[in-house]
Design a protein around this motif. Structure first.
Motif, PDB file in Angstrom:
ATOM      1  N   SER A  17       0.761  -1.190   0.026  1.00 34.07           N
ATOM      2  CA  SER A  17       0.008  -0.020   0.078  1.00 34.07           C
ATOM      3  C   SER A  17       0.802   1.185  -0.013  1.00 34.07           C
ATOM      4  O   SER A  17       2.021   1.452   0.657  1.00 34.07           O
ATOM      5  CB  SER A  17      -0.992  -0.284   1.171  1.00 34.07           C
ATOM      6  OG  SER A  17      -1.469   1.061   1.247  1.00 34.07           O
ATOM      7  N   ASN A  18       0.362   2.205  -0.703  1.00 37.87           N
ATOM      8  CA  ASN A  18       1.176   3.462  -0.813  1.00 37.87           C
ATOM      9  C   ASN A  18       1.015   4.448   0.601  1.00 37.87           C
ATOM     10  O   ASN A  18       1.660   5.161   1.059  1.00 37.87           O
ATOM     11  CB  ASN A  18       0.637   4.236  -1.950  1.00 37.87           C
ATOM     12  CG  ASN A  18       1.146   3.828  -3.152  1.00 37.87           C
ATOM     13  OD1 ASN A  18       2.165   3.264  -3.375  1.00 37.87           O
ATOM     14  ND2 ASN A  18       0.417   4.104  -4.306  1.00 37.87           N
ATOM     15  N   LYS A  19      -0.182   4.031   1.272  1.00 34.15           N
ATOM     16  CA  LYS A  19      -0.537   4.573   2.392  1.00 34.15           C
ATOM     17  C   LYS A  19      -0.259   3.970   3.786  1.00 34.15           C
ATOM     18  O   LYS A  19      -0.052   4.701   4.514  1.00 34.15           O
ATOM     19  CB  LYS A  19      -2.141   4.914   2.388  1.00 34.15           C
ATOM     20  CG  LYS A  19      -2.679   5.650   1.225  1.00 34.15           C
ATOM     21  CD  LYS A  19      -4.232   5.756   1.245  1.00 34.15           C
ATOM     22  CE  LYS A  19      -4.642   6.332   0.019  1.00 34.15           C
ATOM     23  NZ  LYS A  19      -6.096   6.660   0.066  1.00 34.15           N
ATOM     24  N   ASN A  20       0.286   2.829   3.741  1.00 30.32           N
ATOM     25  CA  ASN A  20       0.455   2.006   4.818  1.00 30.32           C
ATOM     26  C   ASN A  20       1.426   0.895   4.696  1.00 30.32           C
ATOM     27  O   ASN A  20       1.115   0.109   3.879  1.00 30.32           O
ATOM     28  CB  ASN A  20      -0.808   1.534   5.629  1.00 30.32           C
ATOM     29  CG  ASN A  20      -0.449   0.798   6.856  1.00 30.32           C
ATOM     30  OD1 ASN A  20       0.737   0.588   7.340  1.00 30.32           O
ATOM     31  ND2 ASN A  20      -1.493   0.454   7.612  1.00 30.32           N
ATOM     32  N   PRO A  21       2.735   1.311   5.229  1.00 29.83           N
ATOM     33  CA  PRO A  21       3.895   0.177   4.756  1.00 29.83           C
ATOM     34  C   PRO A  21       3.779  -1.064   5.144  1.00 29.83           C
ATOM     35  O   PRO A  21       4.474  -2.144   4.704  1.00 29.83           O
ATOM     36  CB  PRO A  21       5.031   0.947   5.201  1.00 29.83           C
ATOM     37  CG  PRO A  21       4.636   1.877   6.185  1.00 29.83           C
ATOM     38  CD  PRO A  21       3.284   2.306   5.895  1.00 29.83           C
ATOM     39  N   CYS A  22       2.786  -1.240   6.194  1.00 34.49           N
ATOM     40  CA  CYS A  22       2.319  -2.591   6.819  1.00 34.49           C
ATOM     41  C   CYS A  22       1.341  -3.465   5.874  1.00 34.49           C
ATOM     42  O   CYS A  22       0.957  -4.281   6.566  1.00 34.49           O
ATOM     43  CB  CYS A  22       2.128  -2.291   8.268  1.00 34.49           C
ATOM     44  SG  CYS A  22       3.417  -1.779   9.117  1.00 34.49           S
ATOM     45  N   LEU A  23       0.610  -2.512   5.181  1.00 33.47           N
ATOM     46  CA  LEU A  23      -0.675  -3.589   4.422  1.00 33.47           C
ATOM     47  C   LEU A  23      -0.113  -3.682   3.031  1.00 33.47           C
ATOM     48  O   LEU A  23       0.403  -2.973   2.175  1.00 33.47           O
ATOM     49  CB  LEU A  23      -1.630  -2.193   4.569  1.00 33.47           C
ATOM     50  CG  LEU A  23      -2.933  -2.632   3.824  1.00 33.47           C
ATOM     51  CD1 LEU A  23      -3.501  -3.922   4.500  1.00 33.47           C
ATOM     52  CD2 LEU A  23      -3.997  -1.563   3.745  1.00 33.47           C
TER      53      LEU A  23
ATOM     54  N   GLU B 251       1.347  -7.092  11.348  1.00 30.17           N
ATOM     55  CA  GLU B 251       1.135  -6.479  12.566  1.00 30.17           C
ATOM     56  C   GLU B 251       2.497  -6.745  13.608  1.00 30.17           C
ATOM     57  O   GLU B 251       3.202  -7.512  13.039  1.00 30.17           O
ATOM     58  CB  GLU B 251      -0.082  -6.817  13.432  1.00 30.17           C
ATOM     59  CG  GLU B 251      -1.267  -6.297  12.556  1.00 30.17           C
ATOM     60  CD  GLU B 251      -2.645  -6.710  13.315  1.00 30.17           C
ATOM     61  OE1 GLU B 251      -2.729  -7.457  14.047  1.00 30.17           O
ATOM     62  OE2 GLU B 251      -3.686  -6.097  13.102  1.00 30.17           O
ATOM     63  N   ARG B 252       2.657  -6.182  14.559  1.00 29.69           N
ATOM     64  CA  ARG B 252       3.625  -6.475  15.615  1.00 29.69           C
ATOM     65  C   ARG B 252       3.500  -8.004  15.867  1.00 29.69           C
ATOM     66  O   ARG B 252       4.692  -8.467  15.957  1.00 29.69           O
ATOM     67  CB  ARG B 252       3.575  -5.708  16.802  1.00 29.69           C
ATOM     68  CG  ARG B 252       4.809  -5.925  17.872  1.00 29.69           C
ATOM     69  CD  ARG B 252       4.477  -5.015  19.051  1.00 29.69           C
ATOM     70  NE  ARG B 252       4.590  -3.704  19.022  1.00 29.69           N
ATOM     71  CZ  ARG B 252       5.512  -3.130  19.073  1.00 29.69           C
ATOM     72  NH1 ARG B 252       6.703  -3.318  19.922  1.00 29.69           N
ATOM     73  NH2 ARG B 252       5.709  -1.480  18.971  1.00 29.69           N
ATOM     74  N   GLU B 253       2.615  -8.480  16.393  1.00 25.90           N
ATOM     75  CA  GLU B 253       2.780  -9.881  17.002  1.00 25.90           C
ATOM     76  C   GLU B 253       2.352 -10.988  15.826  1.00 25.90           C
ATOM     77  O   GLU B 253       2.507 -12.225  16.054  1.00 25.90           O
ATOM     78  CB  GLU B 253       1.804 -10.056  18.278  1.00 25.90           C
ATOM     79  CG  GLU B 253       2.391  -9.247  19.092  1.00 25.90           C
ATOM     80  CD  GLU B 253       3.669  -9.504  19.881  1.00 25.90           C
ATOM     81  OE1 GLU B 253       3.818 -10.887  19.828  1.00 25.90           O
ATOM     82  OE2 GLU B 253       4.264  -8.790  20.321  1.00 25.90           O
ATOM     83  N   MET B 254       1.664 -10.688  14.890  1.00 25.09           N
ATOM     84  CA  MET B 254       1.211 -11.500  13.739  1.00 25.09           C
ATOM     85  C   MET B 254       0.673 -10.843  12.524  1.00 25.09           C
ATOM     86  O   MET B 254       0.816  -9.667  12.339  1.00 25.09           O
ATOM     87  CB  MET B 254      -0.173 -12.249  14.460  1.00 25.09           C
ATOM     88  CG  MET B 254      -1.350 -11.371  14.611  1.00 25.09           C
ATOM     89  SD  MET B 254      -2.623 -12.007  15.447  1.00 25.09           S
ATOM     90  CE  MET B 254      -1.867 -12.384  17.088  1.00 25.09           C
TER      91      MET B 254
END
Length: 88
Positions: free
Chosen positions: A31-37, A52-55
Motif C-alpha cells: 500500500s502507498n498509504k500504509n507500509p504494513c498493508l 502487525e507486531r505480533e502476527m
C-alpha cells in the motif's frame, strides 16, 4: 539482493526485507498509504495482508463478504502461504 530463507523457516526468522520479498513474490502489492498493508488480488477473491507486531493478519474479500484470520510469526512461511492460498 536478499534471498528468502528455506520455505519451512518460521516467519519470525525472516528479515523485514525477506518478508517483503516473499509478499512481492506471491503477487501482493504494498500500500502507498500504509507500509504494513499489502493487497493481493486473485481471480476469485482478494486479500489484505497486514503485518502487525505480533502476527500477520489476513482479511479476505469475496463477493462482498469479508473473513479474517491471524497467523503468528512463529509459523513457517510454507504453512502461512498455504493457508492464505486456500482463500476465504
Amino acid at each position: 539482493m536478499e534471498l528468502l530463507p528455506p520455505i519451512k523457516t518460521p516467519l519470525n526468522q525472516h528479515s523485514l526485507k525477506a518478508l517483503e520479498l516473499w509478499l512481492k513474490d506471491i503477487g501482493a502489492v504494498k500500500s502507498n498509504k500504509n507500509p504494513c498493508l499489502w493487497d493481493w488480488e486473485m481471480p476469485q477473491w482478494s486479500a489484505e495482508i497486514m503485518m502487525e507486531r505480533e502476527m500477520l493478519k489476513i482479511t479476505w474479500k469475496k463477493n462482498g463478504e469479508r473473513s479474517q484470520c491471524s497467523f503468528p510469526y512463529g509459523l513457517s512461511r510454507d504453512d502461512v502461504q498455504s493457508a492464505i492460498l486456500e482463500g476465504p
